[in-house]
Scaffold this active site. Structure first.
Site, PDB file in Angstrom:
ATOM      1  N   GLY A  53       0.768  -1.251   0.000  1.00  0.00           N
ATOM      2  CA  GLY A  53       0.000   0.000   0.000  1.00  0.00           C
ATOM      3  C   GLY A  53       0.791   1.289   0.000  1.00  0.00           C
ATOM      4  CD  GLU A 107       1.772   0.415   7.275  1.00  0.00           C
ATOM      5  OE1 GLU A 107       1.371   0.653   6.113  1.00  0.00           O
ATOM      6  OE2 GLU A 107       1.569  -0.668   7.836  1.00  0.00           O
ATOM      7  CG  ASP A 108      -0.934   1.840   3.225  1.00  0.00           C
ATOM      8  OD1 ASP A 108      -0.568   1.402   4.344  1.00  0.00           O
ATOM      9  OD2 ASP A 108      -1.548   1.141   2.402  1.00  0.00           O
ATOM     10  CG  ASP A 111      -7.872  -0.457  10.156  1.00  0.00           C
ATOM     11  OD1 ASP A 111      -8.212  -1.392  10.899  1.00  0.00           O
ATOM     12  OD2 ASP A 111      -8.682   0.175   9.449  1.00  0.00           O
ATOM     13  CE  LYS A 139      -9.397   3.026   8.071  1.00  0.00           C
ATOM     14  NZ  LYS A 139      -9.892   1.706   7.618  1.00  0.00           N
ATOM     15  CG  PHE A 160     -12.217  -0.289   3.184  1.00  0.00           C
ATOM     16  CD1 PHE A 160     -11.322  -1.064   3.900  1.00  0.00           C
ATOM     17  CD2 PHE A 160     -12.124  -0.281   1.797  1.00  0.00           C
ATOM     18  CE1 PHE A 160     -10.360  -1.824   3.260  1.00  0.00           C
ATOM     19  CE2 PHE A 160     -11.171  -1.038   1.147  1.00  0.00           C
ATOM     20  CZ  PHE A 160     -10.288  -1.810   1.876  1.00  0.00           C
ATOM     21  CB  VAL A 161      -9.853   5.119   2.477  1.00  0.00           C
ATOM     22  CG1 VAL A 161     -10.752   6.019   3.309  1.00  0.00           C
ATOM     23  CG2 VAL A 161      -8.660   4.670   3.322  1.00  0.00           C
ATOM     24  CG  ASP A 167      -5.497  -3.398  -1.784  1.00  0.00           C
ATOM     25  OD1 ASP A 167      -4.940  -2.968  -0.757  1.00  0.00           O
ATOM     26  OD2 ASP A 167      -5.882  -4.573  -1.894  1.00  0.00           O
ATOM     27  NE  ARG A 173      -2.205  -2.652  -4.305  1.00  0.00           N
ATOM     28  CZ  ARG A 173      -2.224  -2.855  -2.998  1.00  0.00           C
ATOM     29  NH1 ARG A 173      -2.134  -1.838  -2.176  1.00  0.00           N
ATOM     30  NH2 ARG A 173      -2.342  -4.069  -2.501  1.00  0.00           N
ATOM     31  NE  ARG A 176      -2.699  12.050 -10.926  1.00  0.00           N
ATOM     32  CZ  ARG A 176      -1.566  11.963 -11.624  1.00  0.00           C
ATOM     33  NH1 ARG A 176      -1.454  11.074 -12.590  1.00  0.00           N
ATOM     34  NH2 ARG A 176      -0.569  12.752 -11.352  1.00  0.00           N
TER      35      ARG A 176
HETATM   36  P1  IMP Z   1      -3.742  -2.721  10.597  1.00  0.00           P
HETATM   37  O1  IMP Z   1      -2.751  -3.836  10.771  1.00  0.00           O
HETATM   38  O2  IMP Z   1      -5.102  -3.104  11.069  1.00  0.00           O
HETATM   39  O3  IMP Z   1      -3.305  -1.407  11.201  1.00  0.00           O
HETATM   40  O4  IMP Z   1      -3.934  -2.508   9.053  1.00  0.00           O
HETATM   41  C1  IMP Z   1      -2.893  -2.035   8.357  1.00  0.00           C
HETATM   42  C2  IMP Z   1      -2.913  -2.404   6.902  1.00  0.00           C
HETATM   43  O5  IMP Z   1      -4.196  -2.798   6.436  1.00  0.00           O
HETATM   44  C3  IMP Z   1      -2.550  -1.192   6.107  1.00  0.00           C
HETATM   45  O6  IMP Z   1      -1.157  -1.109   5.926  1.00  0.00           O
HETATM   46  C4  IMP Z   1      -3.312  -1.383   4.824  1.00  0.00           C
HETATM   47  O7  IMP Z   1      -2.539  -2.137   3.923  1.00  0.00           O
HETATM   48  C5  IMP Z   1      -4.530  -2.150   5.232  1.00  0.00           C
HETATM   49  N1  IMP Z   1      -5.688  -1.249   5.472  1.00  0.00           N
HETATM   50  C6  IMP Z   1      -6.140  -0.782   6.642  1.00  0.00           C
HETATM   51  N2  IMP Z   1      -7.201   0.028   6.497  1.00  0.00           N
HETATM   52  C7  IMP Z   1      -7.415   0.096   5.162  1.00  0.00           C
HETATM   53  C8  IMP Z   1      -8.379   0.819   4.359  1.00  0.00           C
HETATM   54  O8  IMP Z   1      -9.247   1.566   4.823  1.00  0.00           O
HETATM   55  N3  IMP Z   1      -8.253   0.628   3.021  1.00  0.00           N
HETATM   56  C9  IMP Z   1      -7.313  -0.171   2.435  1.00  0.00           C
HETATM   57  N4  IMP Z   1      -6.406  -0.840   3.153  1.00  0.00           N
HETATM   58  C10 IMP Z   1      -6.459  -0.714   4.508  1.00  0.00           C
HETATM   59 MG    MG Z   2      -0.111  -1.340   4.277  1.00  0.00          MG
END
Ligand code: IMP
Ligand code: MG
Length: 187
Positions: A53, A107-108, A111, A139, A160-161, A167, A173, A176
C-alpha cells in the site's frame, strides 16, 4: 446499467466517493517532509516502506524531502477484503543490517495497528538506534496498540478507503485521489 453517482468509482461490488484530493494529499506530504527534514538534520535515516500500500506515498514523501535517503521495502500483508485479519506475514529477512540505524517506517494507513505493532517488535529485535513511524492515514478509533504514530498525514474515521496506493481486494491503488466507501450507494 447501474447508476453511479458522479465522481464516484466502483471496485468490484462496492461504490466509493471522493474523500481527499490529490492536491490536498500533496500539500500535506510537503508539510510532513519539512518536519522530517528538520527533525532528522545531520542523521542518515533508513526508510522502510511497507508494501504494497505505501509505494505511492513513499515515492512522494522521499521526493519532497530535502535529504538523500536510503530506502528498503518490506512486504507485509494483513488485510483480506475489508477486514484486518490480525495475522501478519512479512519478509524481514530481506533487509540489510539495520543495527544502530535510525529507522523510519513508512505506512499508508494505520488501522487496528496489528501491522505496525508486529513490525515494530520485529525490527526492535534487530537493535536499530531508533524507530520512527510515519503514516499517511491513521484511524484513531480503530487503533488498539500503544506504539506512537510519530507523523500522521490525516486522521480519518473508521471507514474503508481506497486510492493513492490503497486497495480493495487488489484494485483501486492507481487512483490519484483517495476515496471512501459510500454506504449510501451499496450495490
Ligand atoms: P492494521 O494492521 O489493522 O493497522 O492494518 C494495516 C494495513 O491494512 C494497512 O497497511 C493497509 O494495507 C490495510 N488497510 C487498513 N485500512 C485500510 C483501508 O481503509 N483501506 C485499504 N487498506 C487498509
Ligand atoms: Mg499497508
Amino acid at each position: 446499467m447501474e447508476i453511479v453517482k458522479k465522481g464516484n468509482i466502483i471496485i468490484e461490488d462496492l461504490e466509493f466517493r471522493k474523500y481527499l484530493s490529490e492536491e490536498k494529499i500533496k500539500h500535506r506530504i510537503i508539510r510532513l517532509a519539512q518536519k522530517i527534514d528538520a527533525d532528522f538534520t545531520g542523521k542518515k535515516p533508513l526508510f522502510i516502506t511497507v508494501l504494497n500500500g505505501s509505494f505511492i506515498f513513499c515515492s512522494d514523501l522521499v521526493r519532497a524531502l530535502n535529504m538523500d535517503v536510503e530506502i528498503e521495502f518490506l512486504k507485509v500483508k494483513s488485510y483480506e477484503g475489508l477486514e484486518s485479519s490480525g495475522e501478519i506475514k512479512e519478509s524481514i529477512n530481506t533487509l540489510p543490517n539495520i543495527e544502530g540505524r535510525d529507522l523510519i517506517i513508512v505506512e499508508d494507513i494505520v488501522d487496528k495497528g496489528n501491522t505496525i505493532n508486529h513490525l515494530h517488535q520485529a525490527l526492535s529485535k534487530l537493535n536499530p538506534a531508533s524507530i520512527t513511524v510515519v503514516s499517511l492515514l491513521y484511524k484513531p478509533a480503530a487503533y488498539l496498540f500503544d506504539i506512537n504514530i510519530d507523523y500522521v498525514g490525516f486522521e480519518i474515521p473508521n471507514d474503508f478507503v481506497v486510492g493513492y496506493g490503497l486497495d480493495y481486494n487488489g484494485y483501486g491503488r492507481s487512483y490519484r485521489d483517495l476515496y471512501v466507501l459510500d454506504n449510501e450507494n451499496m450495490h
